[in-house]
Design an enzyme around this catalytic site. Structure first.
Site, short mmCIF file in Angstrom:
data_model
loop_
_atom_site.label_atom_id
_atom_site.label_comp_id
_atom_site.label_asym_id
_atom_site.label_seq_id
_atom_site.Cartn_x
_atom_site.Cartn_y
_atom_site.Cartn_z
N TYR A 134 3.67 7.53 20.30
CA TYR A 134 2.65 6.93 21.25
C TYR A 134 3.41 5.79 22.06
O TYR A 134 3.08 4.62 22.09
CB TYR A 134 1.59 6.01 20.38
N ASP A 158 -12.78 14.32 6.42
CA ASP A 158 -11.43 14.25 6.64
C ASP A 158 -10.76 13.15 5.75
O ASP A 158 -11.16 11.84 5.88
CB ASP A 158 -11.13 13.95 7.86
N LYS A 208 -1.06 13.30 3.95
CA LYS A 208 -0.52 12.26 3.85
C LYS A 208 -0.04 11.98 2.37
O LYS A 208 1.12 12.13 2.24
CB LYS A 208 -1.31 10.97 4.22
N1 PMP Z 1 -6.87 12.51 10.05
C1 PMP Z 1 -6.92 11.42 9.73
C2 PMP Z 1 -8.01 10.56 9.06
C3 PMP Z 1 -5.74 10.65 9.92
O1 PMP Z 1 -5.56 9.31 9.62
C4 PMP Z 1 -4.61 11.05 10.49
C5 PMP Z 1 -3.32 10.61 10.87
N2 PMP Z 1 -3.13 9.32 10.98
C6 PMP Z 1 -4.72 12.67 10.93
C7 PMP Z 1 -5.85 13.22 10.66
C8 PMP Z 1 -3.64 13.49 11.54
O2 PMP Z 1 -2.65 13.89 10.55
P1 PMP Z 1 -1.18 14.33 11.06
O3 PMP Z 1 -0.49 12.73 11.67
O4 PMP Z 1 -0.42 14.37 9.68
O5 PMP Z 1 -1.20 15.24 11.80
#
Ligand code: PMP
Length: 697
Positions: free
Chosen positions: A288, A517, A546
């Site tokens: 970003y 998610d 994560k």
């Molecule tokens: N979903 C959520 C709720 C997230 O917090 C994130 C990452 N911040 C993502 C999806 C995307 O994951 P990544 O950065 O590993 O692609």
């Protein structure tokens, strides 16, 4: 990069060498003592420190290594008092000798003792720390001397015996030091016995040991010094000449010690850091940011537990867990060991037509952790990809069920699901920058952010907008996707779990799938293993990632119900996705080790403690000017400001205060590793309060 300096928090960077043997009785103490003499004579003010000494009854016990150091420097005007930090009577391994006296040794407190000692001796340029026996000499059931060495981060000088079998111990030790990311400064190959001139075989072995070692060490840029057997070390008056002879042999290592102790190395390091930052600006792009006007970046050199060490030696208390991932802290030995083990077996193999134990075990373990009704795991390589997979699963499911018109997604505002096109289409339309990609992003259906706070009593009217959306669009909604209970990057908003129960009901009524998610919330962060447990609702599809690998490898998973799987595969269909690095064995193995740690259960107590420390530390901000809201849930603490913060300035302010906190937009938030101690959480919160009070926001 200057990797050897690991500072004490806020103190001057620790300097010096860690001297370890390849085993007991290889001449380590004599070698260190000779090097000490050589250094002092050359004007390098190093102090010998023995963190753990066994086999002594008191500080003046002649059997202790300190007595040898003292003998080596006798007669030098500038001799120094050697220090022994912990002493035990039994002449045995530290864990055994300490255990005999009812003492539990551990890396954390030994490290603290070393740093205290260092800080108390301002005249010292560096320490020569001496281990106890070899690298894997136990300190307790799970920690060895090598763990202490890793925690201090100093370059290592290995001492090994020059005899039959010695080469094996030396090469094993060289490997072990490298595997911990430590710099090998050099090796002292020591003759522990005199050899008769006519003993040709022994002489040949010694010569070959030396030649082979020299070749291997050259490749690593480490020095080799041969220390001869010196019979007169204990016989006055020849002892001082004998020590001087050994010191002379060690002279080539003095420069290495000087460099490891030289504060000018700090200036050299500063130049290297600037160079690295400049090259970064020339060739890299950070998350970003603008490539042409990038934000400043800090060069990080080492990590451990909840600490990050900048390349300039400053140590920061981590408040971010590297974006929700490093829940067990950094460099957890169980995780790095799992990685090394799997790297030795099979780091990666394609997943098409092949399976392997780490993937199978991990899938089973995940299904055991998740609620009933989630039955099948699809591995992806990042959170965003896991979300793409979930969206595609929902679309293929609806097609399989003959409901082709169900091709859109309903999602609350304020959500965040990743940066790929599909994931972005369901991110908040404002903070997710939909205007940038108008015409390309799929047009999804948005409803109001769940307005009822987590800590308020539930107001059913917060579901009104979801009901309206279903009334208007129910026929075209394939699935609802949202982050259960905690909206993360879209605003760090905590909402009432009852919302999810109402939403699940609406999905059922309208034939829409429910996708959770849990990429940010999974694995304990909200105080439950998965945030869905706050609501007691099982989705049809769930994404996690994560913290899945404890922050070591990139891995994510999309898990669906058997009903969804059957719907997709109806009539001989297949699911159309297959990442190259799917089910990467390294990542799966680390994830298994991370789940093992979570299964130990300590995380529940740790997250509860985090919650209470964050509440205590952050709640005073609520009444301060410029603050819109303060909220805490599990291991997440948020201070929402009225105006967007100046990220670069605030980041620099935090680093100045010894903490790593990365705010964005109107959010200063903390989600420290679960293993963080209360004092460190207090330090993070102090920094946030200071930022608000001193109007840095
Ligand atoms: N979903 C959520 C709720 C997230 O917090 C994130 C990452 N911040 C993502 C999806 C995307 O994951 P990544 O950065 O590993 O692609």
């Amino acid at each position: 990069m200057n990797r050897q300096f690991q500072s004490s928090p806020g103190g001057r960077p620790l300097r010096g060498l860690f001297v370890s043997g390849t085993g007991t009785d290889v001449g380590k103490t004599v070698a260190l003592a000779a090097l000490l003499r050589a250094c002092l004579k050359a004007g390098v003010r190093v102090r010998p420190v023995k963190p753990v000494q066994t086999g002594v009854s008191g500080p003046d016990d002649a059997r202790g290594d300190a007595a040898v150091y003292a003998a080596a420097v006798a007669g030098l005007g500038n001799a120094v008092a050697p220090a022994t930090l912990r002493r035990f009577v039994m002449p045995a391994s530290p864990h055994l000798a300490a255990g005999r006296e009812g003492v539990h040794l551990d890396v954390e407190s030994l490290r603290a003792a070393v740093l205290r000692h260092w800080e108390g001796d301002e005249d010292a340029q560096g320490l020569l720390l001496e281990g106890a026996g070899g690298l894997h000499v136990p300190l307790n059931d799970s920690e060895d001397m090598l763990d202490l060495m890793e925690s201090l981060g100093l370059p290592v000088l290995l001492v090994g015996g020059n005899y039959l079998g010695g080469i094996n111990h030396l090469l094993l030790s060289v490997e072990a030091v490298a595997a911990r990311g430590l710099t090998l400064a050099g090796v002292i190959l020591s003759d522990t016995q005199p050899v008769a001139r006519e003993d040709e075989d022994t002489l040949a072995i010694r010569k070959d040991n030396e030649a082979l070692l020299r070749r291997r060490l050259d490749e690593r840029g480490a020095q080799l010094v041969l220390l001869p057997f010196e019979p007169d070390l204990h016989s006055e008056p020849r002892a001082s000449l004998a020590w001087q002879a050994l010191a002379d042999v060690c002279a080539p290592l003095v420069e290495t010690v000087r460099r490891a102790c030289d504060p000018c190395a700090g200036e050299e390091a500063a130049a290297r850091i600037e160079d690295m930052q400049e090259r970064d600006r020339q060739s890299l792009w950070h998350p970003y940011t603008s490539a042409t006007e990038p934000l400043p970046v800090f060069v990080m050199a080492r990590s451990r537990r909840n600490r990050l060490a900048l390349a300039d030696g400053r140590e920061l208390v981590d408040g971010m867990s590297s974006w929700w991932t490093a829940v067990h802290g950094y460099n957890h030995p169980r995780l790095t060991a799992a990685l090394r083990r799997q790297a030795g077996r099979m780091p990666h193999v394609m997943f098409g037509g092949i399976t392997h134990e780490p993937a199978v075990l991990l899938a089973e373990r995940l299904l055991d952790l998740l609620p009933e009704g989630l039955d099948r795991v699809f591995f992806a390589d990042s959170g965003s990809v896991a979300v793409e997979v979930a969206l595609k699963m929902a679309l293929q499911y609806q097609q399989g069920m003959g409901r082709k018109e169900k091709s859109r997604f309903l999602t609350p505002r304020g959500g965040y699901h990743g940066d790929t096109l599909g994931a972005m289409s369901v991110c908040d339309p404002v903070t997710g920058m939909h205007t940038l990609f108008r015409g390309v992003l799929a047009q999804q259906i948005f409803m109001e952010r769940p307005s009822c706070r987590f800590d308020a009593s539930f107001d059913p009217s917060c579901l009104d907008d979801a009901r309206r959306a279903f009334e208007e669009h129910g026929h075209e909604i394939a699935a609802v996707i949202l982050e259960p209970v905690v909206q993360g990057a879209g605003g760090m908003w905590f909402y009432h779990p009852a919302y999810l129960r109402g939403l699940a009901e609406l999905c059922r009524e309208h034939g829409a799938l429910l996708i959770f998610d849990e990429i940010a919330t999974g694995f304990g962060r909200t105080g439950k293993m998965f945030a869905l447990e706050h609501a007691g609702v099982a989705p049809d599809i769930l994404c996690c990632g994560k913290a899945l690998t404890g922050g070591i490898m990139t891995l994510a998973a999309t898990v669906c119900s058997q009903r969804v799987a059957e719907g997709i595969c109806h009539g001989g269909q297949v699911f159309m996705h297959g990442p190259t690095f799917m089910g990467n064995p390294l990542a799966c193995s680390v994830a298994l080790a991370s789940l093992d740690l979570l299964a130990g259960g300590a995380w529940q107590r740790q997250v509860a403690a985090l919650e209470s420390s964050l509440r205590t530390g952050l709640s005073p901000c609520a009444d301060m000017p410029g603050v819109a809201d303060v909220r805490v849930l599990g291991g997440i603490g948020v201070v929402e400001t009225e105006q967007p913060v100046n990220m670069a300035a605030l980041q620099a302010f935090f680093v100045q205060r010894g903490v790593w906190i990365r705010p964005f937009n109107r959010l200063i938030y903390l989600m420290p590793p679960y293993v963080s101690h209360a004092e460190d959480i207090a330090r993070l919160c102090d920094a946030v309060r200071a930022a608000v009070m001193e109007k840095k926001i």
